[in-house]
Design a protein around this motif. Structure first.
Motif, PDB file in Angstrom:
ATOM      1  N   PRO A 199       0.859  -1.187   0.000  1.00  0.00           N
ATOM      2  CA  PRO A 199       0.000   0.000   0.000  1.00  0.00           C
ATOM      3  C   PRO A 199       0.894   1.235   0.000  1.00  0.00           C
ATOM      4  O   PRO A 199       2.001   1.209   0.543  1.00  0.00           O
ATOM      5  N   GLY A 200       0.415   2.300  -0.630  1.00  0.00           N
ATOM      6  CA  GLY A 200       1.212   3.523  -0.664  1.00  0.00           C
ATOM      7  C   GLY A 200       0.335   4.753  -0.700  1.00  0.00           C
ATOM      8  O   GLY A 200      -0.886   4.663  -0.815  1.00  0.00           O
ATOM      9  N   ARG A 201       1.007   5.894  -0.597  1.00  0.00           N
ATOM     10  CA  ARG A 201       0.310   7.182  -0.642  1.00  0.00           C
ATOM     11  C   ARG A 201       1.064   8.071  -1.614  1.00  0.00           C
ATOM     12  O   ARG A 201       2.286   8.235  -1.511  1.00  0.00           O
ATOM     13  N   VAL A 202       0.347   8.642  -2.581  1.00  0.00           N
ATOM     14  CA  VAL A 202       0.960   9.515  -3.581  1.00  0.00           C
ATOM     15  C   VAL A 202       1.489  10.765  -2.885  1.00  0.00           C
ATOM     16  O   VAL A 202       0.762  11.428  -2.142  1.00  0.00           O
ATOM     17  N   VAL A 209       5.631   7.840  -4.640  1.00  0.00           N
ATOM     18  CA  VAL A 209       4.706   7.201  -3.719  1.00  0.00           C
ATOM     19  C   VAL A 209       5.456   6.823  -2.445  1.00  0.00           C
ATOM     20  O   VAL A 209       6.511   6.193  -2.496  1.00  0.00           O
ATOM     21  N   GLU A 210       4.906   7.221  -1.291  1.00  0.00           N
ATOM     22  CA  GLU A 210       5.486   6.829  -0.007  1.00  0.00           C
ATOM     23  C   GLU A 210       4.915   5.460   0.364  1.00  0.00           C
ATOM     24  O   GLU A 210       3.706   5.279   0.417  1.00  0.00           O
ATOM     25  N   GLU A 226      10.243   6.469  -0.128  1.00  0.00           N
ATOM     26  CA  GLU A 226       9.462   6.781  -1.320  1.00  0.00           C
ATOM     27  C   GLU A 226      10.000   6.010  -2.507  1.00  0.00           C
ATOM     28  O   GLU A 226      11.186   5.703  -2.565  1.00  0.00           O
ATOM     29  N   GLU A 264      -4.735   6.877 -10.173  1.00  0.00           N
ATOM     30  CA  GLU A 264      -4.895   8.006  -9.256  1.00  0.00           C
ATOM     31  C   GLU A 264      -3.529   8.589  -8.953  1.00  0.00           C
ATOM     32  O   GLU A 264      -2.663   7.893  -8.450  1.00  0.00           O
ATOM     33  N   GLY A 280      -1.701  12.599  -1.888  1.00  0.00           N
ATOM     34  CA  GLY A 280      -2.499  12.105  -0.771  1.00  0.00           C
ATOM     35  C   GLY A 280      -3.325  10.876  -1.092  1.00  0.00           C
ATOM     36  O   GLY A 280      -3.836  10.217  -0.193  1.00  0.00           O
ATOM     37  N   ALA A 281      -3.466  10.548  -2.378  1.00  0.00           N
ATOM     38  CA  ALA A 281      -4.280   9.394  -2.771  1.00  0.00           C
ATOM     39  C   ALA A 281      -3.641   8.088  -2.297  1.00  0.00           C
ATOM     40  O   ALA A 281      -2.431   7.905  -2.372  1.00  0.00           O
ATOM     41  N   ALA A 282      -4.473   7.185  -1.810  1.00  0.00           N
ATOM     42  CA  ALA A 282      -4.007   5.859  -1.391  1.00  0.00           C
ATOM     43  C   ALA A 282      -4.041   4.933  -2.603  1.00  0.00           C
ATOM     44  O   ALA A 282      -5.052   4.872  -3.315  1.00  0.00           O
ATOM     45  N   THR A 334      -2.167   1.055  -4.438  1.00  0.00           N
ATOM     46  CA  THR A 334      -1.380  -0.163  -4.246  1.00  0.00           C
ATOM     47  C   THR A 334      -0.343  -0.207  -5.354  1.00  0.00           C
ATOM     48  O   THR A 334      -0.655   0.029  -6.520  1.00  0.00           O
TER      49      THR A 334
END
Length: 170
Positions: free
Chosen positions: A117-120, A130-131, A137, A146, A150-152, A154
């Motif tokens: 899972p990551g966060r943009v 992506v973190e 990152e 997406e 802030g978007a979640a 995979t």
């Protein structure tokens, strides 16, 4: 010019330092180009607010927007001595060298092909950052659905470069 003859005590102090030595002091000033540190054991600097200097990339392993997220004026810091900057008569320091590198710990526990899972963090012309872990990152080069900050999402680990601290994702 700040030569040896004009500032013999400062030259002597800085020449006696060795790579890897830990120097401590107080943050004297935060500037747009780095952080000055008044060293506990060092002499005064004739021009700058401190003999120690930390460039922004050497403050922390993690990304930050402002140096004040990492240090504050008047705060105590310790850093590893990197080099004697003979032009500015400063001890270049690294605060992050005394902290564990989150990338290496991440690489120990992660395999190519693994889904995460990551966060943009941000989109750039070369791809999306992506973190995937605290302070880690990676870059997704191919367009993803997406890409707003802030978007979640995979992602899949495509490559891990420990030496360059680079993570390639898809």
């Amino acid at each position: 010019m700040m030569g040896r003859a004009e500032h013999p005590e400062l030259w002597e102090f800085l020449e006696a330092r060795h790579h890897g030595e830990v120097l401590s002091g107080t943050v004297a000033a935060i500037e747009p180009f780095g952080v000055f540190v008044a060293l506990d054991d060092g002499p005064e600097h004739p021009v700058f607010p401190g003999v120690g200097f930390v460039a922004y990339p050497e403050l922390a392993w993690r990304r930050f927007e402002a140096a004040t997220e990492v240090v504050r004026v008047g705060g105590r810091v310790s850093g590893e001595f990197l080099v004697f900057d003979t032009t500015n008569l400063e001890a270049r320091l690294s605060l992050r060298a005394l902290q564990p590198d989150p990338f290496q710990a991440f690489a120990d526990d992660t395999a190519v092909g693994q889904q995460l899972p990551g966060r943009v963090i941000r989109s750039t012309p070369i791809g999306v950052f992506v973190e995937v872990a605290d302070g880690v990152e990676g870059l997704v080069r191919e367009p993803i659905g997406e890409s707003r900050a802030g978007a979640a999402i995979t992602v899949v680990v495509i490559g891990i470069d420990r030496e360059r601290r680079r993570l390639t994702l898809a």
